[in-house]
Scaffold this active site. Structure first.
Site, PDB file in Angstrom:
ATOM      1  CB  ALA A 221      -0.923  -0.012   1.217  1.00  0.00           C
TER       2      ALA A 221
ATOM      3  N   GLY B  76       2.239   3.287  -5.892  1.00  0.00           N
ATOM      4  CA  GLY B  76       1.518   2.870  -7.083  1.00  0.00           C
ATOM      5  C   GLY B  76       0.041   2.602  -6.861  1.00  0.00           C
TER       6      GLY B  76
ATOM      7  N   GLY C 296      -1.457   0.292  -5.068  1.00  0.00           N
ATOM      8  CA  GLY C 296      -1.861   0.009  -3.693  1.00  0.00           C
ATOM      9  C   GLY C 296      -2.129   1.288  -2.908  1.00  0.00           C
TER      10      GLY C 296
ATOM     11  CE1 TYR D  93       4.349  -8.657 -12.581  1.00  0.00           C
ATOM     12  CE2 TYR D  93       3.651  -8.552 -14.871  1.00  0.00           C
ATOM     13  CZ  TYR D  93       3.521  -8.135 -13.559  1.00  0.00           C
ATOM     14  OH  TYR D  93       2.556  -7.216 -13.213  1.00  0.00           O
TER      15      TYR D  93
HETATM   16  N1  LIG Z   1       1.797  -1.013 -13.336  1.00  0.00           N
HETATM   17  C1  LIG Z   1       1.236  -1.787 -14.238  1.00  0.00           C
HETATM   18  O1  LIG Z   1       1.247  -1.522 -15.462  1.00  0.00           O
HETATM   19  C2  LIG Z   1       0.554  -3.068 -13.822  1.00  0.00           C
HETATM   20  C3  LIG Z   1      -0.150  -3.781 -14.801  1.00  0.00           C
HETATM   21  C4  LIG Z   1      -0.782  -4.971 -14.432  1.00  0.00           C
HETATM   22  C5  LIG Z   1      -0.715  -5.414 -13.130  1.00  0.00           C
HETATM   23  N2  LIG Z   1      -0.025  -4.708 -12.196  1.00  0.00           N
HETATM   24  C6  LIG Z   1       0.023  -5.227 -10.828  1.00  0.00           C
HETATM   25  O2  LIG Z   1      -0.353  -4.202  -9.932  1.00  0.00           O
HETATM   26  C7  LIG Z   1       0.206  -4.468  -8.637  1.00  0.00           C
HETATM   27  C8  LIG Z   1       0.815  -3.187  -8.085  1.00  0.00           C
HETATM   28  O3  LIG Z   1       1.898  -2.803  -8.913  1.00  0.00           O
HETATM   29  P1  LIG Z   1       2.313  -1.280  -9.151  1.00  0.00           P
HETATM   30  O4  LIG Z   1       2.321  -1.073 -10.618  1.00  0.00           O
HETATM   31  O5  LIG Z   1       1.522  -0.387  -8.270  1.00  0.00           O
HETATM   32  O6  LIG Z   1       3.852  -1.327  -8.705  1.00  0.00           O
HETATM   33  P2  LIG Z   1       4.605  -0.671  -7.437  1.00  0.00           P
HETATM   34  O7  LIG Z   1       4.393   0.782  -7.399  1.00  0.00           O
HETATM   35  O8  LIG Z   1       6.009  -1.190  -7.525  1.00  0.00           O
HETATM   36  O9  LIG Z   1       3.895  -1.338  -6.195  1.00  0.00           O
HETATM   37  C9  LIG Z   1       4.218  -2.647  -5.795  1.00  0.00           C
HETATM   38  C10 LIG Z   1       4.119  -2.735  -4.293  1.00  0.00           C
HETATM   39  O10 LIG Z   1       4.446  -4.086  -3.938  1.00  0.00           O
HETATM   40  C11 LIG Z   1       5.342  -4.025  -2.840  1.00  0.00           C
HETATM   41  N3  LIG Z   1       6.166  -5.216  -2.728  1.00  0.00           N
HETATM   42  C12 LIG Z   1       7.059  -5.720  -3.613  1.00  0.00           C
HETATM   43  N4  LIG Z   1       7.658  -6.803  -3.096  1.00  0.00           N
HETATM   44  C13 LIG Z   1       7.129  -6.992  -1.858  1.00  0.00           C
HETATM   45  C14 LIG Z   1       7.352  -7.922  -0.808  1.00  0.00           C
HETATM   46  N5  LIG Z   1       8.296  -8.874  -0.900  1.00  0.00           N
HETATM   47  N6  LIG Z   1       6.612  -7.828   0.317  1.00  0.00           N
HETATM   48  C15 LIG Z   1       5.705  -6.846   0.453  1.00  0.00           C
HETATM   49  N7  LIG Z   1       5.458  -5.915  -0.488  1.00  0.00           N
HETATM   50  C16 LIG Z   1       6.176  -5.996  -1.617  1.00  0.00           C
HETATM   51  C17 LIG Z   1       6.202  -2.801  -3.115  1.00  0.00           C
HETATM   52  O11 LIG Z   1       6.865  -2.412  -1.927  1.00  0.00           O
HETATM   53  P3  LIG Z   1       8.288  -1.606  -1.962  1.00  0.00           P
HETATM   54  O12 LIG Z   1       7.951  -0.192  -2.325  1.00  0.00           O
HETATM   55  O13 LIG Z   1       8.832  -1.781  -0.590  1.00  0.00           O
HETATM   56  O14 LIG Z   1       9.110  -2.282  -3.016  1.00  0.00           O
HETATM   57  C18 LIG Z   1       5.129  -1.824  -3.561  1.00  0.00           C
HETATM   58  O15 LIG Z   1       4.490  -1.278  -2.444  1.00  0.00           O
HETATM   59  C19 LIG Z   1       1.199  -5.614  -8.844  1.00  0.00           C
HETATM   60  O16 LIG Z   1       0.615  -6.828  -8.412  1.00  0.00           O
HETATM   61  C20 LIG Z   1       1.400  -5.656 -10.345  1.00  0.00           C
HETATM   62  O17 LIG Z   1       1.726  -6.959 -10.800  1.00  0.00           O
HETATM   63  C21 LIG Z   1       0.612  -3.531 -12.511  1.00  0.00           C
END
Ligand SMILES: NC(=O)c1ccc[n+]([C@@H]2O[C@H](COP(=O)([O-])OP(=O)(O)OC[C@H]3O[C@@H](n4cnc5c(N)ncnc54)[C@H](OP(=O)(O)O)[C@@H]3O)[C@@H](O)[C@H]2O)c1
Length: 306
Positions: A13, A16, A18, A177
């Site tokens: 959370a 991005g 979250g 992924y």
């Molecule tokens: N962005 C896109 O285009 C896209 C498209 C399709 C699906 N998604 C999905 O959307 C979701 C959110 O992604 P986002 O784009 O918002 O990316 P993001 O900004 O990188 O957010 C990912 C979050 O996951 C956390 N995280 C990563 N590894 C972790 C771990 N080992 N334990 C706990 N938390 C962890 C990160 O924490 P830290 O900050 O500490 O690393 C960050 O808070 C993901 O499941 C991703 O697969 C994204």
């Protein structure tokens, strides 16, 4: 007297999607538990949420989905009156083979196994848990045209412990992924079956594709040029790239899967129910993944809720 609001756990959370989901949940009248691995980032996110929403109903819990012990510690400290769970955290690499603390390949370990264990533990702990949203991706579907390769589901054990000799090129990292995002769907669909068999059909579970949202932290592990495109070019190209969204827009739709939903076992493409890929509905795969995941995370009889 302080009003007690329904509590929603949001993984990842602090940034991005979250972070925006947490914002929309607060605005919709929920209390939010920010489940994050980095406490200083979580505190910054909490301050930002309070400023943006004027709401103070947030808590922070330390959760590293790459550590089975951290997940168990988080669940044991989590309140037992959780209403909603958003399995959002995720990571992506474009090369290399990295492992979680327990030795699982990290993409499969964090994106699938970590949420698998967390969800099971919270279902056991919180009889009040009624809504679960699981974030997948359009990339679960091998027919999608994308520079990231589609999934390559082999077996849960092979995905958890790929052979050390596997060449760690970009194609394999991309496949890992996409496969983890396919696993998110197998998990969601099998969970629905098991909840119904256990008489807990009131728990509604839905999967979510947020669309392509360039600029989020998901691109942090990419290499030079891809990273540049992700952060500085693609966010300004929504008119050219179909299926693009923003964290704010998709975060609101994801919050709706907790706040305003009467479906279960559905796949939401941003705000719309859509069939997921044919491959994602294979019952033998989802059963195999569940049973092997139980063994991989060491889910004990005492931890099981069904
Ligand atoms: N962005 C896109 O285009 C896209 C498209 C399709 C699906 N998604 C999905 O959307 C979701 C959110 O992604 P986002 O784009 O918002 O990316 P993001 O900004 O990188 O957010 C990912 C979050 O996951 C956390 N995280 C990563 N590894 C972790 C771990 N080992 N334990 C706990 N938390 C962890 C990160 O924490 P830290 O900050 O500490 O690393 C960050 O808070 C993901 O499941 C991703 O697969 C994204």
């Amino acid at each position: 007297m302080t009003e007690i609001l329904p509590l929603v756990v949001v993984t990842g959370a602090n940034s991005g999607l979250g972070l925006q989901t947490a914002k929309h949940l607060l605005l919709k009248g929920y209390a939010v538990l920010l489940a994050c691995r980095n406490l200083s980032k979580a505190i910054e996110a909490q301050q930002w949420l309070h400023e943006q929403t004027g709401k103070q109903q947030t808590q922070i819990g330390e959760l590293d989905l790459g550590s089975l012990q951290s997940i168990r510690d988080f669940a044991s400290q989590c309140p037992s009156d959780v209403y909603g769970l958003v399995c959002n955290a995720g990571l992506q690499y474009d090369s290399g083979l990295r492992k979680t603390l327990d030795g699982f390949e990290e993409t499969f370990g964090v994106n699938h196994l970590g949420h698998f264990l967390l969800t099971n533990l919270l279902l056991k702990k919180s009889p009040s848990l009624q809504r679960i949203a699981i974030v997948s991706s359009a990339l679960h579907d091998s027919s999608i045209k994308s520079p990231v390769p589609g999934p390559n589901y082999t077996s849960p054990r092979e995905m958890a412990f790929p052979a050390e000799s596997t060449p760690s090129d970009g194609k394999i990292a991309g496949e890992r992924y996409s496969t983890s995002k396919l696993c998110n769907l197998y998990f969601a669909y099998e969970l629905v079956e098991r909840l119904q068999a256990a008489g807990r059909e009131g728990v509604l579970v839905n999967a979510f594709n947020p669309g392509l949202i360039p600029g989020t932290g998901l691109g942090r592990n990419s290499s030079g040029f891809t990273k540049f495109l992700w952060y500085y070019v693609m966010p300004f190209m929504s008119f050219l790239i179909p299926g693009m969204s923003t964290t704010d827009r998709s975060g609101e739709h994801l919050a709706d899967l907790i706040d305003d939903v009467d479906t279960t076992g559905k796949y939401y493409d941003i705000g719309k129910v859509t069939p997921s890929s044919d491959e994602s509905y294979l019952p033998e795969r989802r059963m195999e993944l569940w049973e092997e995941s139980v063994k991989l995370v060491g889910l004990t009889e005492e931890e099981q809720w069904s």
